[in-house]
Design a protein around this motif. Sequence first.
Motif, PDB file in Angstrom:
ATOM      1  N   ILE A 218       0.825  -1.210   0.000  1.00 14.75           N
ATOM      2  CA  ILE A 218       0.000   0.000   0.000  1.00 14.75           C
ATOM      3  C   ILE A 218       0.858   1.259   0.000  1.00 14.75           C
ATOM      4  O   ILE A 218       0.519   2.255  -0.652  1.00 14.75           O
ATOM      5  CB  ILE A 218      -0.958  -0.004   1.211  1.00 14.75           C
ATOM      6  N   SER A 219       1.982   1.212   0.705  1.00 15.02           N
ATOM      7  CA  SER A 219       2.846   2.391   0.782  1.00 15.02           C
ATOM      8  C   SER A 219       3.449   2.758  -0.574  1.00 15.02           C
ATOM      9  O   SER A 219       3.970   3.861  -0.747  1.00 15.02           O
ATOM     10  CB  SER A 219       3.978   2.141   1.779  1.00 15.02           C
ATOM     11  N   ARG A 220       3.357   1.834  -1.541  1.00 12.15           N
ATOM     12  CA  ARG A 220       3.939   2.061  -2.860  1.00 12.15           C
ATOM     13  C   ARG A 220       2.870   2.361  -3.926  1.00 12.15           C
ATOM     14  O   ARG A 220       3.189   2.423  -5.105  1.00 12.15           O
ATOM     15  CB  ARG A 220       4.744   0.824  -3.283  1.00 12.15           C
ATOM     16  N   TRP A 221       1.616   2.523  -3.514  1.00  4.66           N
ATOM     17  CA  TRP A 221       0.555   2.799  -4.488  1.00  4.66           C
ATOM     18  C   TRP A 221       0.953   3.971  -5.378  1.00  4.66           C
ATOM     19  O   TRP A 221       1.257   5.070  -4.902  1.00  4.66           O
ATOM     20  CB  TRP A 221      -0.746   3.146  -3.773  1.00  4.66           C
ATOM     21  N   SER A 222       0.948   3.743  -6.679  1.00  5.81           N
ATOM     22  CA  SER A 222       1.289   4.816  -7.618  1.00  5.81           C
ATOM     23  C   SER A 222       0.978   4.357  -9.041  1.00  5.81           C
ATOM     24  O   SER A 222       0.842   3.169  -9.311  1.00  5.81           O
ATOM     25  CB  SER A 222       2.779   5.181  -7.522  1.00  5.81           C
ATOM     26  N   GLY A 223       0.888   5.330  -9.938  1.00  6.85           N
ATOM     27  CA  GLY A 223       0.721   5.008 -11.341  1.00  6.85           C
ATOM     28  C   GLY A 223       2.070   4.781 -11.994  1.00  6.85           C
ATOM     29  O   GLY A 223       3.109   5.231 -11.503  1.00  6.85           O
ATOM     30  N   VAL A 224       2.066   4.059 -13.094  1.00  9.30           N
ATOM     31  CA  VAL A 224       3.269   3.852 -13.903  1.00  9.30           C
ATOM     32  C   VAL A 224       2.925   4.345 -15.300  1.00  9.30           C
ATOM     33  O   VAL A 224       2.029   3.805 -15.949  1.00  9.30           O
ATOM     34  CB  VAL A 224       3.677   2.367 -13.951  1.00  9.30           C
ATOM     35  N   SER A 225       3.632   5.366 -15.757  1.00  3.96           N
ATOM     36  CA  SER A 225       3.274   5.945 -17.056  1.00  3.96           C
ATOM     37  C   SER A 225       4.512   6.147 -17.923  1.00  3.96           C
ATOM     38  O   SER A 225       5.652   6.064 -17.458  1.00  3.96           O
ATOM     39  CB  SER A 225       2.564   7.293 -16.864  1.00  3.96           C
ATOM     40  N   ALA A 226       4.259   6.425 -19.188  1.00  2.00           N
ATOM     41  CA  ALA A 226       5.349   6.682 -20.124  1.00  2.00           C
ATOM     42  C   ALA A 226       5.960   8.060 -19.905  1.00  2.00           C
ATOM     43  O   ALA A 226       7.097   8.313 -20.312  1.00  2.00           O
ATOM     44  CB  ALA A 226       4.833   6.562 -21.556  1.00  2.00           C
ATOM     45  N   GLY A 227       5.211   8.958 -19.270  1.00  2.00           N
ATOM     46  CA  GLY A 227       5.709  10.309 -19.071  1.00  2.00           C
ATOM     47  C   GLY A 227       5.786  11.065 -20.391  1.00  2.00           C
ATOM     48  O   GLY A 227       5.221  10.653 -21.407  1.00  2.00           O
ATOM     49  N   ASP A 228       6.518  12.173 -20.384  1.00  2.00           N
ATOM     50  CA  ASP A 228       6.600  12.999 -21.593  1.00  2.00           C
ATOM     51  C   ASP A 228       8.019  13.136 -22.126  1.00  2.00           C
ATOM     52  O   ASP A 228       8.295  13.975 -22.977  1.00  2.00           O
ATOM     53  CB  ASP A 228       6.020  14.383 -21.314  1.00  2.00           C
ATOM     54  N   ALA A 229       8.920  12.286 -21.649  1.00  2.00           N
ATOM     55  CA  ALA A 229      10.323  12.415 -22.033  1.00  2.00           C
ATOM     56  C   ALA A 229      10.543  12.232 -23.531  1.00  2.00           C
ATOM     57  O   ALA A 229      11.469  12.820 -24.113  1.00  2.00           O
ATOM     58  CB  ALA A 229      11.172  11.407 -21.257  1.00  2.00           C
ATOM     59  N   PHE A 230       9.684  11.442 -24.178  1.00  2.64           N
ATOM     60  CA  PHE A 230       9.890  11.130 -25.599  1.00  2.64           C
ATOM     61  C   PHE A 230       8.944  11.895 -26.525  1.00  2.64           C
ATOM     62  O   PHE A 230       8.868  11.599 -27.720  1.00  2.64           O
ATOM     63  CB  PHE A 230       9.709   9.616 -25.823  1.00  2.64           C
ATOM     64  N   ASP A 231       8.228  12.868 -25.981  1.00  2.92           N
ATOM     65  CA  ASP A 231       7.208  13.569 -26.767  1.00  2.92           C
ATOM     66  C   ASP A 231       7.761  14.277 -27.991  1.00  2.92           C
ATOM     67  O   ASP A 231       7.059  14.432 -29.004  1.00  2.92           O
ATOM     68  CB  ASP A 231       6.457  14.582 -25.886  1.00  2.92           C
ATOM     69  N   ASP A 232       9.000  14.730 -27.940  1.00  5.12           N
ATOM     70  CA  ASP A 232       9.564  15.525 -29.045  1.00  5.12           C
ATOM     71  C   ASP A 232      10.342  14.665 -30.056  1.00  5.12           C
ATOM     72  O   ASP A 232      10.951  15.215 -30.988  1.00  5.12           O
ATOM     73  CB  ASP A 232      10.484  16.614 -28.496  1.00  5.12           C
ATOM     74  N   VAL A 233      10.333  13.351 -29.861  1.00  5.19           N
ATOM     75  CA  VAL A 233      11.072  12.483 -30.775  1.00  5.19           C
ATOM     76  C   VAL A 233      10.311  12.347 -32.096  1.00  5.19           C
ATOM     77  O   VAL A 233       9.132  11.955 -32.099  1.00  5.19           O
ATOM     78  CB  VAL A 233      11.293  11.082 -30.156  1.00  5.19           C
ATOM     79  N   PRO A 234      10.939  12.666 -33.223  1.00 12.14           N
ATOM     80  CA  PRO A 234      10.248  12.532 -34.525  1.00 12.14           C
ATOM     81  C   PRO A 234      10.237  11.082 -34.986  1.00 12.14           C
ATOM     82  O   PRO A 234      11.000  10.250 -34.484  1.00 12.14           O
ATOM     83  CB  PRO A 234      11.123  13.389 -35.440  1.00 12.14           C
ATOM     84  N   PRO A 235       9.377  10.760 -35.922  1.00 13.48           N
ATOM     85  CA  PRO A 235       9.397   9.410 -36.508  1.00 13.48           C
ATOM     86  C   PRO A 235      10.737   9.151 -37.177  1.00 13.48           C
ATOM     87  O   PRO A 235      11.425  10.093 -37.601  1.00 13.48           O
ATOM     88  CB  PRO A 235       8.264   9.436 -37.529  1.00 13.48           C
ATOM     89  N   PRO A 236      11.129   7.898 -37.288  1.00 14.13           N
ATOM     90  CA  PRO A 236      12.394   7.594 -37.970  1.00 14.13           C
ATOM     91  C   PRO A 236      12.312   7.981 -39.449  1.00 14.13           C
ATOM     92  O   PRO A 236      11.234   7.931 -40.055  1.00 14.13           O
ATOM     93  CB  PRO A 236      12.544   6.083 -37.802  1.00 14.13           C
ATOM     94  N   GLU A 237      13.429   8.359 -39.999  1.00 14.56           N
ATOM     95  CA  GLU A 237      13.464   8.761 -41.419  1.00 14.56           C
ATOM     96  C   GLU A 237      13.426   7.535 -42.334  1.00 14.56           C
ATOM     97  O   GLU A 237      13.928   6.490 -41.974  1.00 14.56           O
ATOM     98  CB  GLU A 237      14.722   9.580 -41.703  1.00 14.56           C
TER      99      GLU A 237
END
Length: 237
Positions: A218-237
């Motif tokens: 219970i003390s560790r209850w939390s969500g696990v998400s992708a976050g926004d660290a990769f939001d600015d990565v463009p598709p591969p060329e």
Amino acid sequence: MIEESVPPGGQEEPGVPKQKERRGWAILKETAIVVVLSLFIATVVRIFLVQAFLIPSESMQDTLNIGDRVMVSKISLRFGEVERGDVVVFADPNGWLGPQPERTGGIGGSIKGFFQFVGVLPDDSEGHLIKRVVGLGGDTVECCDDDGLLTVNGVPIDEAEYVYPTDAASQTDFSVTVPDGELFVLGDHRSNSGDSRIHGSFSDDLVVGKAFAVVWPISRWSGVSAGDAFDDVPPPE
């Protein structure tokens, strides 16, 4: 006032014991039906929707600690693709885990396996790994740039939100172009993770699901998400 009539001698009528017996069997039948339906629903949920996994190692600290019970969504794979930053559970591609101890035999092992299968107990993760996706098919993943950061398709990634506090983005330099249909993954505890830096990428078909929450302790209850660290990565060329 109407009084109940009691047979002479205070004894019950002959049909009463049979009525009680029938009532007892009815209760047992209803209980059995409820248990079977509950197990059926739990099994369906485990197979198609969500599954609990037990974290066995330090490779994803501090996002996930040893002994954490993490919930993994399977349905998310049916309605969307794996994305950069997702924390995924996947079947061991080709011996990443090395030789594994045999499962506990006997009645105890069978009972444990049954309750894991129906979802009453968390899966002990034997034969599976959990890591963070940093590269998709076609991506070029490199480390490290002049600032010590991981880059994906030339974009530096700020991973301070999840990488283990005392770790660098990687202890070894690498540059990889991920084959189509495969994933490149890293553990958040970079100095204590056997991941794609060592074993290479693997087929995205091996992914079981995406981790979305820590539910125990219970003390560790939390969500696990992708976050926004990769939001600015463009598709591969």
